[in-house]
Design an enzyme around this catalytic site. Sequence first.
Site, PDB file in Angstrom:
ATOM      1  N   HIS A   1      -7.359  91.092  98.345  1.00 30.61           N
ATOM      2  CA  HIS A   1      -7.904  92.449  98.253  1.00 30.61           C
ATOM      3  C   HIS A   1      -9.378  92.348  98.632  1.00 30.61           C
ATOM      4  O   HIS A   1     -10.159  91.715  97.910  1.00 30.61           O
ATOM      5  CB  HIS A   1      -7.746  92.994  96.838  1.00 30.61           C
ATOM      6  CG  HIS A   1      -6.319  93.102  96.411  1.00 30.61           C
ATOM      7  ND1 HIS A   1      -5.518  94.148  96.782  1.00 30.61           N
ATOM      8  CD2 HIS A   1      -5.546  92.269  95.679  1.00 30.61           C
ATOM      9  CE1 HIS A   1      -4.304  93.976  96.270  1.00 30.61           C
ATOM     10  NE2 HIS A   1      -4.301  92.842  95.601  1.00 30.61           N
TER      11      HIS A   1
ATOM     12  N   LYS B   1       4.494  99.470  85.828  1.00 32.92           N
ATOM     13  CA  LYS B   1       3.970 100.825  85.696  1.00 32.92           C
ATOM     14  C   LYS B   1       5.090 101.818  85.409  1.00 32.92           C
ATOM     15  O   LYS B   1       4.900 102.816  84.704  1.00 32.92           O
ATOM     16  CB  LYS B   1       3.247 101.230  86.981  1.00 32.92           C
ATOM     17  CG  LYS B   1       2.018 100.393  87.309  1.00 32.92           C
ATOM     18  CD  LYS B   1       1.467 100.767  88.681  1.00 32.92           C
ATOM     19  CE  LYS B   1       0.320  99.864  89.093  1.00 32.92           C
ATOM     20  NZ  LYS B   1      -0.150 100.146  90.474  1.00 32.92           N
TER      21      LYS B   1
END
Length: 813
Positions: free
Chosen positions: A154, A719
Site C-alpha cells: 500500500h 467486515k
Amino acid sequence: MTDTTDDIAEEISFQSFEDDCKLLGSLFNDVLQREVGSDFMEKIERTRILAQSALNLRLAGIEDTAELLEKQLTSEISKMSLEEALTLARAFSHFLNLMGIAETHHRVRKVCNVPQLSRSCNDVFSKLLQGGISPDELYDTVCKQGVEIVLTAHPTQINRRTLQYKHIRIAHLLEYNDRPDLGLEDRETVIEDLVREITSLWQTDELRRQKPTPVDEARAGLNIVEQSLWKAVPHYLHRVSSSLKKLTGKPLPLTCTPIKFGSWMGGDRDGNPSVTAKVTKEVSLMSRWMAIDLYIREIDSLRFELSMNRCSDRLSRLADEILEKEASEDHLESWGPNAGKSQQIFPSHQGLSLPTQLPPRADLPSCAECGESQYPKLEVPVTDYMPLNRQDVQGISSNGSGQSLQIRISNGTSVNSNGSQQSLTPRGSSSSSSQLLHKKLFAESQNGRTSFQKLLEPTPPKRAGIAPYRIVLGEVKEKLLKTRRLLELLLEGLPCEYDPWDYYETSDQLLEPLLLCYESLQSSDAGVLADGRLSDLIRRVATFGMVLMKLDLRQEAARHSEALDAITTYLDMGTYSEWDEGKKIEFLTRELKGKRPLVPPNIEVGLEVKEVLDTFRVAAELGSESLGAYVISMASNASDVLAVELLQKDARLAVSGELGRPCPAGPLRVVPLFETVKDLRGAGSVIRKLLSIDWYREHIQKNHTGHQEVMVGYSDSGKDAGRFTAAWELYKAQEDVVAACNEFGIKITLFHGRGGSIGRGGGPTYLAIQSQPPGSVMVSYYTLMGSLSLFSQSPHVQSCIYFAGYSPFHRAR
C-alpha cells in the site's frame, strides 16, 4: 551452574542492547540540540517525562494521579503551534525508529549466537525425520516445495526509499561497531558516521508531498528485492541445501526453486482507476530491466573471479567458437562500416549501450511531435550504462500510440506492437536529420564511452585457453547489455528492431552458459569455486527469472460482465448481464471451444470497457513469463471464471494473428476470490460446477498441470460477519473446495489473503499454516509492506513450516 551461566549471558546480551539504545538516543539528542535549540528540547523532554510518568502510575494502579498528568500533557500539546507539534511528532517518531533499529540489531545478534534455531532448517528437518518420515521422502518433499512471496504494498504505508536506505545504513554501522578488534580511532569514525546519518535523517522530509503512482509503488517493491531479497535468497537456499545434505546425504538441486516472487504492484486494478493496461506493461518492463541490470553486475564480479585456465573440453570449444565469431565479425567490419552488420543495432563486443544507427521510422513526424516521453525515468542505480541525453532523443520519442516494437517476419515486413504492418526501411535510406543524429550519437559513443571501456577492461585474449570462463561470460554480458538496451528503448517508447537471437527472453537461455561453467569447474577440481558466487547466481536466475517478480492482475467480476455486455450488444446477441447462469455458461463454453475471435477488431466501446479489453491484450503480449495469476474479486459464480477465460482466449487469438506467431508463454492462471460470507458458503459449489465442464477440466489439465487455484479473503469476510464467524466460514469453505477438487481428481492450491492486523487475519505464520484444514496447500500473509503468499504442493503440510519459521528478510523495512 548452567542456569547461572545462562543468566550472565542474557544479562550481557541485554546490556549490549541497552548500550546501542543509549548510543543512538544520545547521538539523536545531540543532533536535536543543534537542529531545534535548547528551548524546544526542554519541551520535548517535558513531554516525554509527563507521558512516561502517567504510564508508570497507571501500571502501578494510581489512576487519579495518572489522569491528572495526562490532562496536563494534553493541555500543553494543544497550546503548541502546528509547526511545533509537527516537530515534536517527528522527534518521537525518529526516536522510536532508532530504538527499533537497535532492537532489530539485537535480535540478529542473539540469533547468530544460538547454536540451533527453533524452527530452523536443521530443527524442522530433524523433527520430521524423528517423526517417521524417511530421508528420501523428506528430500523429495523439500525439492517439490513451492513458496511464492507476493508483495502487495500500500503506497501510503511505505517509508520513503531514502529513509529506508538511511535506516539500513545505521543498522550496518551498529553491526560494525560490535567488532571487538576496532581501535579507538575506528570507533570514533563510526560515531561520526552515525551522527551524519542521524542528521541527514532529521533533515529529510518523511512525508510524500504528492500522491504516489502505481509505478512509484512498483519501484519501491523492486528496491526491496535489490536491497534485501537479492542477497538473502541464495544465502537461505544454501542453508537449506546444507541441512538437506547433512540429514539426507543429498544437497538441494542447483536449479531447484522452492521460493518464487510475485507482485500486485501495477497489476491490482480492483477499484483503482490509476492502474491501467499501460501501467501494467510499464511495470513489467521495468521489472525485467531491473533483473537484467542486476545480472550484469553479478556477471562483472564473476568474470573477475573466474580467471583460471583449466576447464572442460566443452567449455573450451565454446570459448573457441566465440573468439572465431569475434574475429570473423572484426574482419567483416574492416571492409566497411555496415558490412556484416545490417541486422544489428548495437556495436558488437565493445560494451556500448548506444545504438550505432537509429531504427527505421525514427524521423517520422508522428514520433517527432511527442516531445517529452510519457514513460517515467527509471530511478535505479546505474552501472556502466549512460542513458541517452534526452535532448538528443526528444525529437524521436514515441507519441504513445504503441509504435514501440517492431518484429521481423518472413515476408520482409515488420509488425508494430499496435498491430499495423509496414515495410522495413533499409539501413541506408534514413532521412538527413536521422543520419545527423545517428552520426552525433555514434561519434560520442566511439570517442568517449568505448575508449573509456577499453581502459577499464583488459584486452581480450587471442586463445580460449587463456581465460575461457571470461570469454564465455563476456558473451553472456554482451547479450545482457543488448537486452537491457532493448528494454530501455521500449520503456522510452522508441521504435526498435527485435531479433530474438540477440537477447535473453527466458531464464533457461541465461542458465545454459552458467550451468556449463559450473559443470566445467566441478570437472576441473574447482568445485569450491563453483559452489560460491557462480552457484549463487544460478540460484538467483532460477528463483527470480527474467522478471524478478511475476505480476498478478486483479479485477472485479462486474467489470468483466460489463465488457461482455458491450460485446454481445454490439453483435446483436442480447445483453449478457441479463442472462441466467445456465445461459451464460452455455454461451461462454461454446465460444471457448471455438477457434475464432469473438471481439471484432473495429468494435466501439466505452472507456472503461476498452480498458478491460486493453488489459487482456497486454496480458496476451506479455504472457505467463512476465505475469502470474489473474485474480477475480467478488467472484460468486462459475460464469465469472469462464468470462475471464474467454476474454483471455480472445485477446491471445487476436495478438497471435497480428504477430503471425503464437503468443509468448501460456495463458494466465484464473483465480476466483471468494470474500463475503455468502460467496464463501457457495465456493465449493462454484468449483464443482467449473470442474464438471469438460472444456474447463481439460484446460486445467493441459495448461496448469492439473492445479486449480482458489483465493479466500479475510478482510472483507471479517467486515461482513465479524472475525470469529468469518474464521469459521473460511475454514468450512476451504474444506468444501478441497473436497470438490478431490471429486474430480484436480489438485488444489488455496491462496489465503490474510495477515497484518487481526482484522485481516494476521498472526504467526507457522501457527496459521498448522491451523489450515487437511488438504490446504497454500497460505499468504500481509506484512507492513505487502503480502507473503506461501505455496506448498506437498502432502506434508508441516514440512513447509521451516520456510515460515526462519525469515531471511529481517533487513527489509
